[in-house]
Scaffold this active site. Structure first.
Site, short mmCIF file in Angstrom:
data_model
loop_
_atom_site.label_atom_id
_atom_site.label_comp_id
_atom_site.label_asym_id
_atom_site.label_seq_id
_atom_site.Cartn_x
_atom_site.Cartn_y
_atom_site.Cartn_z
N SER A 3 0.83 -1.21 0.00
CA SER A 3 0.00 0.00 0.00
C SER A 3 0.86 1.25 0.00
O SER A 3 1.96 1.26 0.56
CB SER A 3 -0.87 -0.01 1.26
OG SER A 3 -1.38 1.26 1.52
N TYR A 5 -2.05 -0.48 10.08
CA TYR A 5 -2.32 -0.98 8.72
C TYR A 5 -1.05 -0.87 7.88
O TYR A 5 -0.60 -1.83 7.25
CB TYR A 5 -3.47 -0.20 8.08
CG TYR A 5 -3.63 -0.49 6.60
CD1 TYR A 5 -4.01 -1.75 6.16
CD2 TYR A 5 -3.37 0.49 5.64
CE1 TYR A 5 -4.15 -2.02 4.80
CE2 TYR A 5 -3.51 0.23 4.29
CZ TYR A 5 -3.89 -1.03 3.87
OH TYR A 5 -4.01 -1.31 2.53
N1 LIG Z 1 -8.51 -0.15 -2.32
C1 LIG Z 1 -7.41 0.56 -2.08
O1 LIG Z 1 -7.40 1.79 -2.25
C2 LIG Z 1 -6.15 -0.11 -1.63
C3 LIG Z 1 -4.99 0.68 -1.51
C4 LIG Z 1 -3.81 0.07 -1.09
C5 LIG Z 1 -3.77 -1.27 -0.83
N2 LIG Z 1 -4.91 -2.01 -0.93
C6 LIG Z 1 -4.83 -3.45 -0.63
O2 LIG Z 1 -5.33 -4.18 -1.74
C7 LIG Z 1 -5.96 -5.38 -1.27
C8 LIG Z 1 -7.38 -5.45 -1.79
O3 LIG Z 1 -8.10 -4.31 -1.31
P1 LIG Z 1 -9.61 -4.03 -1.64
O4 LIG Z 1 -9.77 -2.56 -1.75
O5 LIG Z 1 -10.06 -4.90 -2.72
O6 LIG Z 1 -10.27 -4.46 -0.23
P2 LIG Z 1 -11.57 -5.34 0.06
O7 LIG Z 1 -11.79 -5.22 1.54
O8 LIG Z 1 -12.67 -4.96 -0.84
O9 LIG Z 1 -11.10 -6.80 -0.31
C9 LIG Z 1 -10.41 -7.65 0.59
C10 LIG Z 1 -11.14 -8.98 0.61
O10 LIG Z 1 -10.41 -9.85 1.45
C11 LIG Z 1 -11.30 -10.59 2.24
N3 LIG Z 1 -10.64 -10.95 3.49
C12 LIG Z 1 -10.26 -10.13 4.50
N4 LIG Z 1 -9.70 -10.84 5.48
C13 LIG Z 1 -9.71 -12.13 5.06
C14 LIG Z 1 -9.27 -13.35 5.65
N5 LIG Z 1 -8.70 -13.37 6.87
N6 LIG Z 1 -9.43 -14.49 4.94
C15 LIG Z 1 -10.01 -14.49 3.72
N7 LIG Z 1 -10.46 -13.37 3.14
C16 LIG Z 1 -10.31 -12.22 3.80
C17 LIG Z 1 -12.50 -9.69 2.47
O11 LIG Z 1 -13.70 -10.42 2.72
C18 LIG Z 1 -12.56 -8.90 1.18
O12 LIG Z 1 -13.49 -9.46 0.28
C19 LIG Z 1 -5.85 -5.37 0.24
O13 LIG Z 1 -4.70 -6.10 0.60
C20 LIG Z 1 -5.66 -3.90 0.57
O14 LIG Z 1 -4.98 -3.72 1.79
C21 LIG Z 1 -6.10 -1.46 -1.35
#
Ligand SMILES: NC(=O)c1ccc[n+]([C@@H]2O[C@H](COP(=O)([O-])OP(=O)(O)OC[C@H]3O[C@@H](n4cnc5c(N)ncnc54)[C@H](O)[C@@H]3O)[C@@H](O)[C@H]2O)c1
Length: 335
Positions: free
Chosen positions: A127, A152
């Site tokens: 991130s 985080y």
């Molecule tokens: N969206 C952003 O702006 C952003 C920015 C930087 C990094 N990220 C990273 O990208 C990745 C995806 O983010 P996103 O925006 O799609 O988030 P999101 O919350 O929509 O997707 C994450 C998914 O992981 C699942 N999950 C969480 N904990 C879990 C577990 N213990 N076991 C199984 N499944 C689990 C959740 O149910 C969810 O569907 C994450 O690692 C997030 O930290 C996202």
């Protein structure tokens, strides 16, 4: 290819899985569909995938070691894209333990699964928040990131460190992707664009932190997916020029690398809100508030390495991206 993707009910994971299935890959999708936000939205994302013959849904928790061992042994994926995590900076001040379970224990189980099943490439979500207190802009993968400002961010930085040890000890090729504020259709209900659109449409006031002076390198979902696919297809290699005497943080003697994926074009939050107002066709009532703990005033991605290594730079502008989101939102929620 047979690819294990975690977080397939999530915003980025569901769109990535869709793209991989469309091009003919087989996808094993792991997600525990937890209730951090609206489960109906997660189910709706998943239902777009379950119709594909190449998709196998595995509804499990990545933090469960026994279950993850079994999943890897049963499916034997060639590559892994690990996106499942507890996301969100603000929530990490409320519920830090959720980040330890999903982001640290979960990541460990993924590394072990890759190590014992001869996975050829692990790509995982880091991130922009790892830049923490850094102020040198644009943020470069060649700068050190030792000053995270939230748990985080610390958990994502920890993932990068853990990945390096597995790249070094077991020759596991790993690529960490630092995503910069991702937005677009099927987006997350805990993020600004979703909250603002919902409230403006409902005629409710919106909380605008840092008086709207934040700058974010908002990155459109399709651009993120393109970046993930391109880096996934190019397996991380050792950097022959790497030197321990002047260690570059983004590569290694081991098959390890880190990229920023951001639009390289920061936009002020107040401008972002104006564009939403225009597309929604309504003015926002703004509650101007100070900056929140854990937040950073600006993010801005240097994407030179992404361009030189995989020939790609995100290109979607916020006007187009926000319009696509607002149209999707109105259609999905029928408002
Ligand atoms: N969206 C952003 O702006 C952003 C920015 C930087 C990094 N990220 C990273 O990208 C990745 C995806 O983010 P996103 O925006 O799609 O988030 P999101 O919350 O929509 O997707 C994450 C998914 O992981 C699942 N999950 C969480 N904990 C879990 C577990 N213990 N076991 C199984 N499944 C689990 C959740 O149910 C969810 O569907 C994450 O690692 C997030 O930290 C996202």
């Amino acid at each position: 290819m047979k690819i294990l993707v975690t977080g397939t009910a999530g915003f980025i994971g569901s769109q990535l899985a869709h793209r991989l299935l469309e091009r003919g890959d087989e996808v094993i999708g792991v997600d525990n569909v937890n209730d951090y936000y609206d489960v109906n939205l997660k189910e709706a994302r998943l239902s777009r995938l379950t119709g594909h013959a190449g998709f196998t849904e595995v509804r499990e928790d990545v933090a469960d070691r026994t279950v993850m061992t079994d999943i890897f042994a049963k499916h034997r994926p060639e590559r892994v894209v690990h996106l499942a995590a507890q996301a969100g900076v603000r929530y990490s001040l409320e519920n830090p333990n959720a980040y330890v379970d999903a982001n640290l224990v979960g990541f460990m189980n993924i590394l072990e699964g890759c190590r014992h099943n001869d996975v050829k490439h692990l790509v995982y979500a880091s991130s922009s928040s790892v830049y923490g207190a850094n102020e040198a802009m644009p943020f470069s993968v060649h700068d050190n990131v030792d000053h995270p400002l939230s748990l985080y961010a610390a958990s994502k930085k920890a993932n990068e460190l853990m990945a390096h040890t597995y790249s070094h000890l077991y020759g596991l090729p790993t690529t960490g992707l630092r995503f910069f504020t991702v937005y677009g259709p099927w987006g997350r209900p805990d993020m600004a664009l979703f909250i603002f659109t919902k409230k403006i449409l409902a005629g409710e006031p919106i909380d605008v932190f840092n008086h709207g002076n934040h700058k974010r390198d908002f990155t459109y979902i399709d651009d993120i997916v393109e970046g993930v696919v391109r880096t996934l297809d190019q397996v991380a290699q050792p950097n022959g020029d790497w030197s321990g005497a002047a260690p570059d943080p983004s590569t290694s003697k081991a098959p390890y690398r880190i990229y920023n994926i951001g639009s390289n074009n920061p936009v002020e939050l107040s401008r972002f809100i104006e564009i939403i107002e225009q597309r929604v066709g309504k003015k926002a009532q703004k509650n101007l508030l100070p900056m929140q703990p854990g937040d950073v005033p600006a993010t801005y991605a240097n994407v030179d390495d992404l361009i030189s290594d995989v020939g790609y730079k995100p290109a979607t502008g916020v006007e187009e991206g926000i319009a696509n989101f607002v149209d999707w939102y109105r259609d999905f929620y029928q408002v």
